[in-house]
Design an enzyme around this catalytic site. Structure first.
Site, PDB file in Angstrom:
ATOM      1  N   ILE A 246      34.089   0.109  64.247  1.00 34.78           N
ATOM      2  CA  ILE A 246      33.955  -1.032  65.147  1.00 34.78           C
ATOM      3  C   ILE A 246      35.376  -1.324  65.616  1.00 34.78           C
ATOM      4  CG2 ILE A 246      33.336  -3.457  65.374  1.00 34.78           C
ATOM      5  CD1 ILE A 246      31.220  -3.033  63.267  1.00 34.78           C
ATOM      6  N   PRO A 247      35.730  -0.887  66.834  1.00 31.45           N
ATOM      7  CA  PRO A 247      37.148  -0.805  67.237  1.00 31.45           C
ATOM      8  C   PRO A 247      37.760  -2.136  67.665  1.00 31.45           C
ATOM      9  CG  PRO A 247      35.757  -0.018  69.010  1.00 31.45           C
ATOM     10  CD  PRO A 247      34.831  -0.339  67.874  1.00 31.45           C
ATOM     11  N   CYS A 248      37.931  -3.041  66.702  1.00 35.77           N
ATOM     12  CA  CYS A 248      38.586  -4.311  67.028  1.00 35.77           C
ATOM     13  C   CYS A 248      40.050  -4.099  67.394  1.00 35.77           C
ATOM     14  CB  CYS A 248      38.441  -5.299  65.876  1.00 35.77           C
ATOM     15  SG  CYS A 248      39.076  -4.729  64.289  1.00 35.77           S
ATOM     16  N   HIS A 249      40.594  -2.904  67.104  1.00 35.29           N
ATOM     17  CA  HIS A 249      41.981  -2.622  67.494  1.00 35.29           C
ATOM     18  C   HIS A 249      42.121  -2.535  69.012  1.00 35.29           C
ATOM     19  CE1 HIS A 249      40.057   1.372  67.113  1.00 35.29           C
ATOM     20  NE2 HIS A 249      40.870   1.744  68.092  1.00 35.29           N
ATOM     21  N   ARG A 250      40.997  -2.388  69.734  1.00 34.53           N
ATOM     22  CA  ARG A 250      41.055  -2.302  71.195  1.00 34.53           C
ATOM     23  C   ARG A 250      41.063  -3.670  71.869  1.00 34.53           C
ATOM     24  NH1 ARG A 250      36.512   2.521  71.479  1.00 34.53           N
ATOM     25  NH2 ARG A 250      37.807   4.109  70.465  1.00 34.53           N
TER      26      ARG A 250
END
Length: 280
Positions: free
Chosen positions: A248-252
């Site tokens: 779940i790419p919360c880094h984006r």
């Protein structure tokens, strides 16, 4: 920025669904309530919220189910009070979104079997944990002991066991896919997840999974995309609550100024993930 008429309509309809989620709400009924055609409603609701009206109602029912279970209601009563009409259907659905069945959730994960394994990847130590339905925990950490303690806090009453050696074939395939992604290769990262979240967190997380590799969004853009343009801070909290690093790419998600913002696993890792995802 002033919301467009359709954005205002969808926001008001979200409130209506939340307040009436126990009732049967067909697309035609919702369209009449909103004063638009069913086709127009379905297309714009999906575009703005990231879920169909039916999926959004289901998420609201699951949130109500979780609240009922936390208050100690028997599982069967909690299911029907939340508007679900079928025990078998809700157990399958809730297990996917809650990370456990209603009875297991009420018991803090008791009887839920979770296997885990540490893994040294390109960005440091990680702990991967899974139920028989998919990955339920994936985090970076400084030591296996610290990561295992985080897993225990997330599932305090679950049966936690080390992954057997050798691990199951499907678990090996998940790790290989993750390793390829972290190494910068554009391998598909479509891994089965076994999540538990509030309805709002689920909406945010689902939207994050639609952000293309190599692109970013601001917290405000995410809030607007899920139909709550004033909820940027809540979006940031949902990102911080994410226990599925990378997948779940919360880094984006970054600040509107272009600065990285926060990242629970360190800004250096966030920068490295974004750099690895840039087009060659």
């Amino acid at each position: 920025m002033t919301a467009s008429p359709i954005e205002s309509t969808v926001r008001q309809l979200c409130q209506y669904i939340q307040q009436n989620c126990q009732s049967t709400l067909s697309l035609a009924q919702l369209a009449r309530h909103a004063g638009v055609s069913p086709f127009h409603l379905q297309r714009n609701f999906q575009s703005l919220i990231g879920l169909s009206p039916r999926q959004f109602q289901q998420a609201c029912r699951l949130q109500l189910l979780k609240a009922n279970l936390r208050q100690g209601a028997p599982a069967t009563d909690a299911i029907f009070d939340a508007g679900f009409g079928s025990l078998s259907r809700v157990y399958e659905t809730a297990a996917t979104c809650l990370g456990m069945t209603p009875a297991e959730y009420r018991a803090g994960g008791r009887s839920l079997s979770i296997t885990y394994a540490p893994w040294n990847g390109p960005l440091g130590l990680m702990l991967l944990a899974a139920t028989d339905r998919g990955l339920c925990f994936l985090q970076f950490g400084d030591s296996p002991e610290a990561l295992l303690e985080l897993l225990r806090r997330e599932f305090p009453a679950a049966d936690l066991q080390p992954m057997p050696d050798p691990p199951p074939t499907r678990f090996t395939a998940w790790m290989e896919s993750l390793a390829a992604h972290l190494a910068g290769r554009p391998a598909p990262l479509d891994l089965p997840l076994h999540l538990h979240a509030t309805a709002f967190q689920m909406r945010v997380w689902r939207y994050l999974q639609t952000i293309p590799r190599g692109e970013t969004r601001s917290y405000s853009q995410v809030a607007a995309a899920i139909g709550q343009p004033t909820a940027a801070r809540a979006v940031a909290r949902a990102c911080a609550a994410n226990t599925m690093a990378v997948v779940i790419p919360c880094h984006r998600v970054i600040r509107g100024t272009g600065h990285l913002g926060g990242y629970r696993w360190g800004l250096e890792r966030k920068h490295s993930l974004l750099h690895a995802e840039k087009p060659a």
